[in-house]
Design an enzyme around this catalytic site. Structure first.
Site, PDB file in Angstrom:
ATOM      1  N   ALA A  73       0.209 -15.308 -10.320  1.00  0.00           N
ATOM      2  CA  ALA A  73       1.294 -15.015  -9.370  1.00  0.00           C
ATOM      3  C   ALA A  73       1.137 -13.611  -8.804  1.00  0.00           C
ATOM      4  O   ALA A  73       2.048 -12.786  -8.858  1.00  0.00           O
ATOM      5  CB  ALA A  73       2.653 -15.171 -10.047  1.00  0.00           C
ATOM      6  N   GLY A  90      -2.781 -13.380  -4.445  1.00  0.00           N
ATOM      7  CA  GLY A  90      -3.243 -14.695  -4.034  1.00  0.00           C
ATOM      8  C   GLY A  90      -2.306 -15.811  -4.452  1.00  0.00           C
ATOM      9  O   GLY A  90      -2.005 -16.716  -3.668  1.00  0.00           O
ATOM     10  N   SER A  99       2.556 -18.045 -14.741  1.00  0.00           N
ATOM     11  CA  SER A  99       2.230 -16.614 -14.774  1.00  0.00           C
ATOM     12  C   SER A  99       2.669 -16.019 -16.101  1.00  0.00           C
ATOM     13  O   SER A  99       3.699 -16.411 -16.652  1.00  0.00           O
ATOM     14  CB  SER A  99       2.922 -15.882 -13.623  1.00  0.00           C
ATOM     15  OG  SER A  99       2.723 -14.481 -13.713  1.00  0.00           O
ATOM     16  N   CYS A 122     -14.412  -3.050  -6.705  1.00  0.00           N
ATOM     17  CA  CYS A 122     -13.234  -2.624  -5.942  1.00  0.00           C
ATOM     18  C   CYS A 122     -13.244  -1.096  -5.882  1.00  0.00           C
ATOM     19  O   CYS A 122     -12.880  -0.430  -6.852  1.00  0.00           O
ATOM     20  CB  CYS A 122     -11.978  -3.134  -6.627  1.00  0.00           C
ATOM     21  SG  CYS A 122     -10.466  -2.802  -5.710  1.00  0.00           S
ATOM     22  N   GLY A 180      -7.343  -7.923   0.735  1.00  0.00           N
ATOM     23  CA  GLY A 180      -6.102  -8.650   0.955  1.00  0.00           C
ATOM     24  C   GLY A 180      -6.178  -9.765   1.974  1.00  0.00           C
ATOM     25  O   GLY A 180      -5.824 -10.921   1.688  1.00  0.00           O
ATOM     26  N   CYS A 203      -8.373  -3.732   6.426  1.00  0.00           N
ATOM     27  CA  CYS A 203      -7.962  -2.865   5.318  1.00  0.00           C
ATOM     28  C   CYS A 203      -7.408  -1.539   5.800  1.00  0.00           C
ATOM     29  O   CYS A 203      -7.902  -0.954   6.773  1.00  0.00           O
ATOM     30  CB  CYS A 203      -9.145  -2.600   4.389  1.00  0.00           C
ATOM     31  SG  CYS A 203      -9.721  -4.071   3.538  1.00  0.00           S
ATOM     32  N   LYS A 216       0.063   2.076   6.147  1.00  0.00           N
ATOM     33  CA  LYS A 216       0.014   1.559   4.773  1.00  0.00           C
ATOM     34  C   LYS A 216       1.425   1.475   4.190  1.00  0.00           C
ATOM     35  O   LYS A 216       1.761   0.511   3.485  1.00  0.00           O
ATOM     36  CB  LYS A 216      -0.870   2.474   3.920  1.00  0.00           C
ATOM     37  CG  LYS A 216      -1.050   2.029   2.459  1.00  0.00           C
ATOM     38  CD  LYS A 216      -1.957   0.825   2.345  1.00  0.00           C
ATOM     39  CE  LYS A 216      -2.188   0.437   0.880  1.00  0.00           C
ATOM     40  NZ  LYS A 216      -3.252   1.206   0.232  1.00  0.00           N
TER      41      LYS A 216
END
Length: 424
Positions: free
Chosen positions: A9, A12, A34, A159, A322, A355, A390
Site C-alpha cells: 500500500a 504503487g 499491507s 535509487c 513515480g 521527476c 516539489k
C-alpha cells in the site's frame, strides 16, 4: 466474481487499488494487504531530519478511505506468496485466496550487505518515514556538535535521487543556521559520474549536479564501493573505469545517510518457486506487467525486475520513479480488466520519468520518455521553481490518496499536452 488482491500500500499499491476498483466497480472484489495502517509519501522523507516535515505530515490512514471506496483492507504482514495455490500467507497463520494478484510491496532494504550500514549500524536512512524519524534524532545530536557529513549510495543501489536531495537539503539548512563553515560535506556514490542516477544521465544532469556540488563546496567520490562503516568512519574503495582499485579512502563523519541496495521482500524471495522472481527477489514481468510463469500475477513499482541501464564499474541498478510506477499501475489495471472480460492483455506502460529533485532552495527537474534509453524525449532544467513544485506535488499527491483518485482528467490532459502519457 473474481478476487483481485494487491499486496502493498505504497506509491504503487494505493493507486493500483483505486484504479482497479474504478474499472471493475462492484463486479469483482479488490483487496489490499499491507503491514502498515498508513500510506507514506516517501518522496518527502528527506525533509524530516531537519524538521522541514514531521513524520505524521507524511502519513495517511488508509482503512477509512478504502472502506469508503469499497476496497477491502487487511492490515497484516504477508510472510509468503504461494503462487501454485493462489494464496498469500499472513503472519497470523491465515491465508488470503486470490484470482489475480498484484505485487506492489516495494523493496527490502539490504542494509546487511555492507557492514555497519543503516539505522542499526552507524548511518541513517530516508528510505522509510520511520527511518527518517530516527535520522531526525541523529541530526539533533549532530547539531550539538557539528562535524563532517557523508551522504550517498552504496554499491548495488538503484535509487540515487533522494541522496542528492538529502545532501542539498542539509546543506541549505546548515547555511540557514550559519554553521555551514563548520561542516565539510562529501558525496560518496557507486555512480560512475555525478548525475548518472542509474539512468546513464538524463539530459544535462551530469554538468548541472556537478555544478551544484561545486557551488556548495561539496567533495565527491564516484565509482565507490563502501567496504565497511564503523563509528564515525567510512572505509571506501574507489575504482577506475575498468573496475580496478584506484584509491582507498578513510572518511570521518559525524552524520551520514547512505542509501542501500534493494532486494525483493522476504514474502516473495522466500516463496520457493521458480519463475516468479530473479536472483535478487524482484518480480519478473513481461511487457504487460504480467509474470510469464504465473499469468494471474502482475507486479508494479520498485519490486519489479528491471535490468541495469548499462554496465558500470561499480554495480548500479535502475530506479523506478513515480510516474514510471504510475504507468505500470494503469497498464496493469487495464490488462486485468481485459482478462476478466476474456481478452488478452494489450496495454503496455510508457515507463516514462517525470521527476522533481529538491535541492534545498533550488532543484532539478527532468523528463525522460521513456525512462530507459534510447529515448524519444530527454529534458532537464534547474531552478527555484523546482523546489516550489516539489512542495506543491507533495500536497497534490497526498490529496489524491485522501480522495481515492489515481489520475484526475485534468492531470491526464495536462501531461498529455506535455507529451507524457501512461500507456504506449
Amino acid at each position: 466474481m473474481a478476487r483481485i488482491v494487491i499486496l502493498g500500500a505504497g506509491i504503487g499499491g494505493v493507486p493500483m487499488a483505486y484504479e482497479m476498483k474504478e474499472l471493475v466497480k462492484n463486479n469483482h472484489t479488490v483487496t489490499v494487504i499491507s503491514d502498515s495502517p498508513t500510506f507514506h509519501f516517501v518522496p518527502s522523507n528527506p525533509w524530516v531530519p531537519p524538521k522541514w516535515r514531521k513524520p505524521e505530515d507524511l502519513k495517511i490512514e488508509l482503512a477509512p478511505i478504502m472502506q469508503k471506496k469499497g476496497i477491502e483492507f487487511i492490515q497484516k504482514a504477508a510472510v509468503k506468496v504461494d503462487p501454485p495455490n493462489n494464496q498469500i500467507h499472513l503472519n497470523d497463520g491465515t491465508a488470503v485466496d486470490y484470482d489475480y494478484l498484484v505485487i506492489a510491496t516495494g523493496p527490502r532494504l539490504a542494509f546487511d550487505e555492507v557492514p555497519g550500514l543503516g539505522p542499526e549500524g552507524y548511518t541513517t536512512s530516508v528510505c522509510h518515514v520511520d527511518h527518517a524519524a530516527v535520522a531526525a534524532q541523529d541530526w539533533d545530536k549532530f547539531m550539538e556538535d557539528p562535524g563532517p557529513i557523508i551522504v550517498g549510495a552504496v554499491q548495488g543501489a538503484s535509487c540515487f535521487g533522494p541522496a542528492y536531495e538529502y545532501l542539498m537539503i542539509l546543506e541549505t539548512e546548515l547555511r540557514k543556521r550559519k554553521i555551514r563553515d563548520k561542516v565539510p560535506m562529501t558525496f560518496v556514490t557507486s555512480e560512475p559520474y555525478i548525475g548518472h542516477l542509474g539512468l546513464g544521465g538524463v539530459g544535462d544532469t551530469k554538468s548541472m549536479l556537478e555544478s551544484v556540488l561545486r557551488d556548495r563546496t561539496v567533495k565527491w567520490v564516484t565509482n565507490a564501493k563502501v567496504d565497511r562503516i564503523e563509528q564515525g568512519m567510512m572505509y571506501v574503495t574507489e575504482v577506475d573505469d575498468d573496475g580496478n582499485e584506484k584509491k582507498k579512502h578513510e572518511l570521518p563523519f559525524k552524520h551520514s545517510m547512505m542509501l542501500p541496495a534493494f532486494t525483493g521482500v522476504d514474502a516473495v524471495r522466500n516463496c520457493g518457486v521458480e519463475g516468479l522472481m530473479n536472483p535478487r527477489g524482484f518480480v519478473v514481468v513481461d511487457e504487460y506487467q504480467r509474470n510469464p510463469t504465473f499469468k494471474n500475477i502482475y507486479s508494479v513499482g520498485v519490486c519489479v525486475a528491471i535490468p541495469p541501464v548499462e554496465k558500470t564499474p561499480v554495480a548500479t541498478g535502475t530506479p523506478k520513479t513515480g510516474y514510471m510506477i504510475e504507468s505500470m499501475v494503469t497498464a496493469t489495471a487495464h490488462n486485468i480488466r481485459d482478462e476478466l472480460a476474456g481478452k488478452e492483455p494489450s496495454d503496455k506502460p510508457s515507463l516514462s520519468a517525470l521527476c522533481l529533485a529538491d535541492l534545498g532552495d533550488t532543484g532539478v527537474a527532468f523528463l525522460a520518455v521513456p525512462q530507459i534509453p534510447p529515448r524519444n524525449t530527454t529534458w532537464s532544467k534547474k531552478g527555484k521553481w523546482v523546489h516550489l513544485s516539489k512542495i506543491i506535488f507533495e500536497k497534490y499527491f497526498m490529496r489524491k490518496v485522501r480522495k481515492g483518485i489515481s489520475e484526475p482528467f485534468y492531470e491526464k490532459m495536462m501531461l498529455k499536452f506535455m507529451g507524457v502519457v501512461r500507456l504506449k
